[in-house]
Design an enzyme around this catalytic site. Sequence first.
Site, mmCIF file in Angstrom:
data_model
loop_
_atom_site.group_PDB
_atom_site.id
_atom_site.type_symbol
_atom_site.label_atom_id
_atom_site.label_comp_id
_atom_site.label_asym_id
_atom_site.label_seq_id
_atom_site.Cartn_x
_atom_site.Cartn_y
_atom_site.Cartn_z
ATOM 1 N N ASN A 9 0.884 -1.162 0.000
ATOM 2 C CA ASN A 9 0.000 0.000 0.000
ATOM 3 C C ASN A 9 0.926 1.218 0.000
ATOM 4 O OD1 ASN A 9 -1.844 2.006 0.478
ATOM 5 N ND2 ASN A 9 -2.806 1.017 2.243
ATOM 6 N N ARG A 93 -2.539 -2.032 -3.477
ATOM 7 C CA ARG A 93 -3.733 -1.219 -3.318
ATOM 8 C C ARG A 93 -3.613 -0.065 -4.319
ATOM 9 N NH1 ARG A 93 -6.147 1.326 2.166
ATOM 10 N NH2 ARG A 93 -8.138 1.919 1.251
ATOM 11 N N HIS A 181 -12.959 2.903 -0.479
ATOM 12 C CA HIS A 181 -12.958 1.911 0.621
ATOM 13 C C HIS A 181 -13.521 0.562 0.179
ATOM 14 C CE1 HIS A 181 -12.989 5.388 3.734
ATOM 15 N NE2 HIS A 181 -11.774 4.880 3.639
ATOM 16 N N ARG A 241 -10.409 15.431 6.272
ATOM 17 C CA ARG A 241 -11.161 15.788 5.063
ATOM 18 C C ARG A 241 -12.557 16.274 5.418
ATOM 19 N NH1 ARG A 241 -10.247 10.251 2.051
ATOM 20 N NH2 ARG A 241 -8.876 9.687 3.759
ATOM 21 N N GLU A 379 -7.922 -4.768 5.010
ATOM 22 C CA GLU A 379 -7.771 -4.521 3.571
ATOM 23 C C GLU A 379 -6.577 -5.290 2.990
ATOM 24 O OE1 GLU A 379 -8.161 -0.673 5.054
ATOM 25 O OE2 GLU A 379 -9.395 0.028 3.385
#
Length: 402
Positions: A9, A93, A181, A241, A379
């Site tokens: 990732n 990813r 996601h 965010r 993940e």
Amino acid sequence: MGDIILTINAGSSSVKFSAQEIAEGKLTPLASGLIDGIGGKATFSARKSGGEKTHFVLDQTHAAVDHKMALTAVLDWMEDQLPGANVVGVGHRVVHGGPNYAQPVLVTTETFKDLKALEPLAPLHQPYNLAGVEAAIHAFPHAAQVACFDTAFHRKHPFIADTFALPRQYYDEGVRRYGFHGLSYEFIHRILRYEEPVLARGKVIVAHLGNGASLCAINAGRSVASTMGFTALDGLPMGTRCGQLDPGVVLYLMSEKKMSAAEITDLLYKNSGLKGMSGISNDMRDLEASTEQSAKDAIDYFVSRVRREIGGLSAVLGGLDCIVLTGGIGENAVNIRRAILKDMEWFGIQIDEDANARNERVISEKGSPTVALILKTDEERMIAAHTAELLGLKQPIVPAIS
Ligand code: AMP
């Protein structure tokens, strides 16, 4: 040691990795680590499962550490710590698969070019994800490289869930609600299918509440709507965010405040959300510990937006059989979960306060029309599973969604 899947990732200044062994049709986590501070003073830390943590500063006497050097460090560490490991696949990813990639893909010259062309859609992530792919090709030239997308799980949305109310030409050019996601949602849904097959066939909302946060509505295993949009800015407020914002605010910042695109990007991605509202921190634990009104306001806003979106997505689904909370906040923050799910009896959610306080798997009362669960997302494991599946290796975790 046998065949290994490596997951990568890669971000702008960090690379996370994990190594998982495939044996007897199962994936077993072997090690994980992080190279942080890429471009500056880079550090390497890693741990074998159940082992001691290794931590050191990477040598940058000749040049600042880049993604290639980071992956070479991973290779060196693995050769030392996991001797005989045969890396057969590297799963990456990749944040954006654009409108067309609805599945993980083997990275070829052609697909790499396609993914490069998507960089303008995710300028803060995609270039670094792809730098990670290039670096892994260099470090592990004999392994298959597999791109796993955060957007892929949402690619079967109906048109109305994917479009904005703009002239059609923009949709055709790729201005769509992609949703993100997806790897987390897919993982959670696989676990649900394995552990709660009846619920998994129904109407489900998964709330991924971490530093990034979004909700996904899943009907019979298929994502039908998400709170995230064209970019990972939309929907819920997050650590830094802003979440949903009237586009008129951006116009105001440009025309009246004379802010540049770069300044607005910085504001909306890095200095808004929990951090911006509280003026204290992006970390929910800090806000819960604070006595400042601004911290309380940030928490209240977060909770109220999550509740509002649960209502909206339930309307999209036409009911709600199950809500799953996951991510750092969803898995651990007892008080935030209670605030999100309380006073929802009218809606069909009866929270079991004691079970919630004990972080149990089921946190709704017996007989609650909507079952509320806490499930841990992973993940990395989803990426490893996708990579193994694409390479035709045996079913590594729970059965794939048909
Ligand atoms: P993630 O991005 O999934 O790692 O989640 C990070 C977020 O989870 C941060 O806002 C953390 O403050 C929050 N978090 C982790 N553990 C807890 C906890 N025990 N209580 C409240 N928030 C937590």
